[in-house]
Design a protein around this motif. Sequence first.
Motif, PDB file in Angstrom:
ATOM      1  N   VAL A   1      53.090  30.134  48.995  1.00  0.00           N
ATOM      2  CA  VAL A   1      52.273  31.267  49.445  1.00  0.00           C
ATOM      3  C   VAL A   1      51.319  31.638  48.319  1.00  0.00           C
ATOM      4  O   VAL A   1      51.720  31.791  47.169  1.00  0.00           O
ATOM      5  CB  VAL A   1      53.178  32.479  49.790  1.00  0.00           C
ATOM      6  N   ARG A   2      50.014  31.750  48.682  1.00  0.00           N
ATOM      7  CA  ARG A   2      49.041  32.117  47.658  1.00  0.00           C
ATOM      8  C   ARG A   2      47.998  33.011  48.311  1.00  0.00           C
ATOM      9  O   ARG A   2      47.112  32.526  49.007  1.00  0.00           O
ATOM     10  CB  ARG A   2      48.403  30.859  47.081  1.00  0.00           C
ATOM     11  N   VAL A   3      48.119  34.307  48.108  1.00  0.00           N
ATOM     12  CA  VAL A   3      47.147  35.246  48.666  1.00  0.00           C
ATOM     13  C   VAL A   3      46.211  35.663  47.550  1.00  0.00           C
ATOM     14  O   VAL A   3      46.654  36.080  46.479  1.00  0.00           O
ATOM     15  CB  VAL A   3      47.852  36.502  49.254  1.00  0.00           C
ATOM     16  N   ASN A   4      44.900  35.520  47.784  1.00  0.00           N
ATOM     17  CA  ASN A   4      43.916  35.919  46.770  1.00  0.00           C
ATOM     18  C   ASN A   4      43.334  37.282  47.134  1.00  0.00           C
ATOM     19  O   ASN A   4      42.814  37.467  48.228  1.00  0.00           O
ATOM     20  CB  ASN A   4      42.786  34.890  46.681  1.00  0.00           C
TER      21      ASN A   4
ATOM     22  N   PRO B   1      41.792  40.596  29.798  1.00  0.00           N
ATOM     23  CA  PRO B   1      42.726  40.353  30.904  1.00  0.00           C
ATOM     24  C   PRO B   1      44.036  41.149  30.746  1.00  0.00           C
ATOM     25  O   PRO B   1      44.575  41.662  31.718  1.00  0.00           O
ATOM     26  CB  PRO B   1      42.984  38.851  30.829  1.00  0.00           C
ATOM     27  N   GLU B   2      44.522  41.267  29.488  1.00  0.00           N
ATOM     28  CA  GLU B   2      45.780  42.005  29.260  1.00  0.00           C
ATOM     29  C   GLU B   2      45.604  43.484  29.624  1.00  0.00           C
ATOM     30  O   GLU B   2      46.479  44.099  30.234  1.00  0.00           O
ATOM     31  CB  GLU B   2      46.221  41.906  27.786  1.00  0.00           C
ATOM     32  N   GLU B   3      44.433  44.044  29.237  1.00  0.00           N
ATOM     33  CA  GLU B   3      44.192  45.462  29.547  1.00  0.00           C
ATOM     34  C   GLU B   3      44.112  45.687  31.066  1.00  0.00           C
ATOM     35  O   GLU B   3      44.623  46.673  31.580  1.00  0.00           O
ATOM     36  CB  GLU B   3      42.891  45.928  28.861  1.00  0.00           C
ATOM     37  N   TYR B   4      43.473  44.739  31.766  1.00  0.00           N
ATOM     38  CA  TYR B   4      43.407  44.869  33.229  1.00  0.00           C
ATOM     39  C   TYR B   4      44.815  44.788  33.835  1.00  0.00           C
ATOM     40  O   TYR B   4      45.177  45.561  34.711  1.00  0.00           O
ATOM     41  CB  TYR B   4      42.517  43.781  33.832  1.00  0.00           C
ATOM     42  N   THR B   5      45.618  43.850  33.328  1.00  0.00           N
ATOM     43  CA  THR B   5      46.992  43.712  33.836  1.00  0.00           C
ATOM     44  C   THR B   5      47.761  45.004  33.615  1.00  0.00           C
ATOM     45  O   THR B   5      48.494  45.465  34.496  1.00  0.00           O
ATOM     46  CB  THR B   5      47.709  42.529  33.135  1.00  0.00           C
ATOM     47  N   ASN B   6      47.583  45.631  32.448  1.00  0.00           N
ATOM     48  CA  ASN B   6      48.297  46.879  32.155  1.00  0.00           C
ATOM     49  C   ASN B   6      47.862  48.018  33.079  1.00  0.00           C
ATOM     50  O   ASN B   6      48.693  48.794  33.555  1.00  0.00           O
ATOM     51  CB  ASN B   6      48.087  47.294  30.688  1.00  0.00           C
ATOM     52  N   ILE B   7      46.535  48.091  33.352  1.00  0.00           N
ATOM     53  CA  ILE B   7      46.054  49.132  34.276  1.00  0.00           C
ATOM     54  C   ILE B   7      46.702  48.931  35.646  1.00  0.00           C
ATOM     55  O   ILE B   7      47.181  49.872  36.274  1.00  0.00           O
ATOM     56  CB  ILE B   7      44.506  49.082  34.412  1.00  0.00           C
TER      57      ILE B   7
ATOM     58  N   ASN C   1      56.029  38.946  38.093  1.00  0.00           N
ATOM     59  CA  ASN C   1      56.599  37.625  38.450  1.00  0.00           C
ATOM     60  C   ASN C   1      55.965  37.101  39.751  1.00  0.00           C
ATOM     61  O   ASN C   1      56.032  35.912  40.062  1.00  0.00           O
ATOM     62  CB  ASN C   1      58.123  37.717  38.598  1.00  0.00           C
ATOM     63  N   LEU C   2      55.342  37.996  40.539  1.00  0.00           N
ATOM     64  CA  LEU C   2      54.735  37.582  41.812  1.00  0.00           C
ATOM     65  C   LEU C   2      53.201  37.636  41.770  1.00  0.00           C
ATOM     66  O   LEU C   2      52.530  37.045  42.604  1.00  0.00           O
ATOM     67  CB  LEU C   2      55.200  38.504  42.954  1.00  0.00           C
ATOM     68  N   VAL C   3      52.674  38.380  40.799  1.00  0.00           N
ATOM     69  CA  VAL C   3      51.220  38.611  40.769  1.00  0.00           C
ATOM     70  C   VAL C   3      50.650  38.155  39.439  1.00  0.00           C
ATOM     71  O   VAL C   3      51.164  38.524  38.384  1.00  0.00           O
ATOM     72  CB  VAL C   3      50.912  40.125  40.946  1.00  0.00           C
ATOM     73  N   SER C   4      49.587  37.346  39.489  1.00  0.00           N
ATOM     74  CA  SER C   4      48.918  36.980  38.239  1.00  0.00           C
ATOM     75  C   SER C   4      47.414  37.204  38.402  1.00  0.00           C
ATOM     76  O   SER C   4      46.890  37.132  39.510  1.00  0.00           O
ATOM     77  CB  SER C   4      49.204  35.516  37.885  1.00  0.00           C
ATOM     78  N   VAL C   5      46.753  37.489  37.288  1.00  0.00           N
ATOM     79  CA  VAL C   5      45.299  37.669  37.316  1.00  0.00           C
ATOM     80  C   VAL C   5      44.675  36.287  37.144  1.00  0.00           C
ATOM     81  O   VAL C   5      44.799  35.674  36.087  1.00  0.00           O
ATOM     82  CB  VAL C   5      44.841  38.624  36.186  1.00  0.00           C
ATOM     83  N   SER C   6      44.018  35.764  38.212  1.00  0.00           N
ATOM     84  CA  SER C   6      43.502  34.388  38.127  1.00  0.00           C
ATOM     85  C   SER C   6      42.060  34.345  37.619  1.00  0.00           C
ATOM     86  O   SER C   6      41.646  33.376  37.006  1.00  0.00           O
ATOM     87  CB  SER C   6      43.593  33.694  39.487  1.00  0.00           C
ATOM     88  N   HIS C   7      41.261  35.391  37.886  1.00  0.00           N
ATOM     89  CA  HIS C   7      39.878  35.427  37.396  1.00  0.00           C
ATOM     90  C   HIS C   7      39.549  36.840  36.935  1.00  0.00           C
ATOM     91  O   HIS C   7      39.991  37.801  37.549  1.00  0.00           O
ATOM     92  CB  HIS C   7      38.879  35.042  38.498  1.00  0.00           C
TER      93      HIS C   7
ATOM     94  N   ALA D   1      35.983  43.749  37.523  1.00  0.00           N
ATOM     95  CA  ALA D   1      36.680  43.240  38.718  1.00  0.00           C
ATOM     96  C   ALA D   1      37.609  42.101  38.320  1.00  0.00           C
ATOM     97  O   ALA D   1      37.351  41.389  37.346  1.00  0.00           O
ATOM     98  CB  ALA D   1      35.671  42.752  39.748  1.00  0.00           C
ATOM     99  N   VAL D   2      38.705  41.959  39.068  1.00  0.00           N
ATOM    100  CA  VAL D   2      39.631  40.849  38.834  1.00  0.00           C
ATOM    101  C   VAL D   2      40.015  40.228  40.179  1.00  0.00           C
ATOM    102  O   VAL D   2      39.877  40.863  41.218  1.00  0.00           O
ATOM    103  CB  VAL D   2      40.933  41.311  38.116  1.00  0.00           C
ATOM    104  N   VAL D   3      40.466  38.991  40.115  1.00  0.00           N
ATOM    105  CA  VAL D   3      41.027  38.352  41.316  1.00  0.00           C
ATOM    106  C   VAL D   3      42.509  38.131  41.053  1.00  0.00           C
ATOM    107  O   VAL D   3      42.894  37.555  40.032  1.00  0.00           O
ATOM    108  CB  VAL D   3      40.321  37.015  41.633  1.00  0.00           C
ATOM    109  N   LEU D   4      43.341  38.658  41.961  1.00  0.00           N
ATOM    110  CA  LEU D   4      44.790  38.510  41.806  1.00  0.00           C
ATOM    111  C   LEU D   4      45.285  37.373  42.689  1.00  0.00           C
ATOM    112  O   LEU D   4      44.839  37.225  43.828  1.00  0.00           O
ATOM    113  CB  LEU D   4      45.503  39.806  42.238  1.00  0.00           C
TER     114      LEU D   4
END
Length: 837
Positions: A408-411, A423-429, A439-445, A452-455
């Motif tokens: 499963v890969r939802v963008n 990227p780390e600061e966006y992940t923290n926000i 464990n289920l969500v990663s920032v791909s772009h 803006a980010v793509v999860l």
Amino acid sequence: FISTVCNFMSHEKCLKNVKIPCSCIAPSLVRVPVAHCFGPPGHYKRKFCTVCRKSLESPAFRCEVCELHVHTDCILFACSDCRQCHQDGHQDHDTYHHHWREGNLSSSARCEVCKKTCGSSEVLSGMRCEWCGILAHAACYIIVTPECTFGRLRNMILPPSCVQLFSRNFSKLHCFRISENLQTESDEDDDVDGSTQGSAKDVQISTDSSKQTLKIFDGNDAVKRNQFRLISVPRIAKNEEVVEAALRAYYINDDQQEYELQTFTQQALLSDDVINRNDAAEDTNLGSVFRESVPEAWIIRAKPKEEEVIRIYPAWLKVGMAYVSLRVNKDSTTQTVIKEVLPLLGRQMECLQNFKLVEVLMGSKQVQRMVLDNQELILNRLKDIKKTSIRQMNQTRFYIVENSKSIVRVNLFVGGLPPQLSPEEYTNILKDELAIKTNLVSVSHVYQAQGAVVLEISCFSEAERIYMLVKDTTVNDKPLNAVVIPEVMASKIPRNCCPLLVFVNPKSGGLKGRDLLYSFRKLLNPHQVFELTNGGPLPGFHTFSKVPSFRVLVCGGDGTVGWVLGALEEIRHKLVCSEPSVAILPLGTGNDLGRVLRWGAGYSGEDPYSILVSVDEADDVLMDRWTILLDAEEPAEGTENGIAEPEPPKIVQMNNYCGLGIDAELSLDFHHAREEEPGKFNSRFHNKGVYVKVGLQKISHTRNLHRDIKLQVDQHEVELPSIEGLIFINIPSWGSGADLWGSESDNRFEKPRIDDGLLEVVGVTGVVHMGQVQGGFRSGIRIAQGSYFRVTLLKPIPVQVDGEPWIQAPGQIIISAAGPKVHMLKKSKQKQKKTGS
């Protein structure tokens, strides 16, 4: 002859040619069910309902992706046979068959086979392929070759086999990024009202005293929601006749002997425990349904059976047959069914554990899949569904599916975040605001400049949770936005295909943008059409980032075009096709760039299909773009406590022109008037009227702009004449089509071109002069031509760039060429006749 279920009419001599399935049979012929995407209810003139075939007089629904039109109370019975626009994580085919939809053709429609007229304004007639647009009669369409080649627009269409989207329970509106109207929020309620009042419209007209109108529920779910259908039957009708009429009202063509009616009173309606009351209901098989006291309503029930025959569809297994029929009894479990089905499909050598049985409910709005437990008793499962709703039973089928380790890969595109973070600061926000599970969500772009980010999310429920939560989240007082985006598999795109990425600003040009969105979604793949009010241009460019070659169509005013070109400039380095050519469909008030590139003064309802053909045939031209650096030396007005910091330098991009003085002042006044009453500014005629009114108020202004500014062109000081406005022009059209530079030849300057790396500088002496230029009686005062400009402002002055005005504090303005020239598409003068339509 007329069908008693779906009102299909036919001459006796034509009956043998009828190939269109009735509404009650249509669902069983669908191989892969695809739900429809219904927008808000609206009024559709001269259209017919696909379910009951009657005309749409009251507010009705239409699918935003295919040509399906349907009454409010028929929506539950619409067949889930929408266009399949993407793969949903299943193995899929690469050859496409025509996707036929019946009726609602224009009266001039001609049949591809017999060349005679196949449209009608009196009844639902004729067939149309939803991909290539080919038209045919109901008797002729079966002669057409089944493979669809996507027709004349095939080089622009993003093939569905190249698009992947794991959508599961996301609604179709979310998948196709269609902004939800407030009216769709109360969707469920609409259905309830619709199915009670809607069916009443056909039945209650009967004032015949020998007839009786009855409320029919099709199960416990309908009772809970108070959703009933009305039927009209003779007062002396026998039980079988009433059962038959009730089944017909629910589009069910089973044997009436297998069903019975149970009565219940108003009290029972209010009670949750409907079934127990009904089990104790009096025996209803006593000949005539009606006695002295007629019950208010009836529930239609399936009689219990010792065994049933079910159809098992082989889903995406490469098997020649559509389905296999299987008899199940009280001992049949999911496991025994799989065991019996595999030999019938020629897979008897394979291990049972490799397969699962999936129950699929083919709702018109959502196709729901549920994997059945191995020990589930199939007969009990069928009984439960029938108790819930006979209609749902009719729309439920079983698929045998191979157990693949499907990833499963939802963008999810998330915008509105603070720009320029790591990227780390966006992940923290996102962890703080949305409690994302890393464990289920990663920032791909990450798009730092745009915030803006793509999860990438590996779990459906987590994706749905984040999507819903983003809507109500703000960071630094700025609301976040989320867009579900598909994945385009570039390696699968055919070699000669150059898909068109379409951006539409629905706020431009009145409500024409909304209609264009609908038309382009129909003519192309909806995954290549993006609404700019939903996340801006970035989600579109991100979706196409791996496509080796594509073109862009921007539908909007000059401001919208500038917005898209600016976004393209910022993201160019992340695109495989870094220089896509851009075409324009002008929807705004001025549309100067659209005029220069021959796309016209503004869209006035031309056929969207012919617009796409023109884009396909357009010529590639280059255009200069300019960067304007605004560096205020003095602080802006209105600073607190008298302690003032100068504003940081501001950079804006320019495509068309930049004005200082009177031109920008008019623009600013117009801008304020529009902000005060936006509802009034929905026609070009009204907008121009306001411009004239604003201009008349400024006729008596004194001309002294030349004292308040200094101009340097290519390092040389330039003496300014007595003027009230200074305008830098990149294209030979200004203020809705006026030629400010003029056409006379001039030894001092070169002839202007949009790709010569030069800007023309022109002065105007006031409102009257501007009016004369607009009328074509005069041109502006030619001042200079060059590639680098420095303007010094000695006091605050109105400035506008491409129609966006503001007051600029004293300081420096530097105008210089921006990066590479952009590729634009110019409508070709001579429409080439292209072969193969």
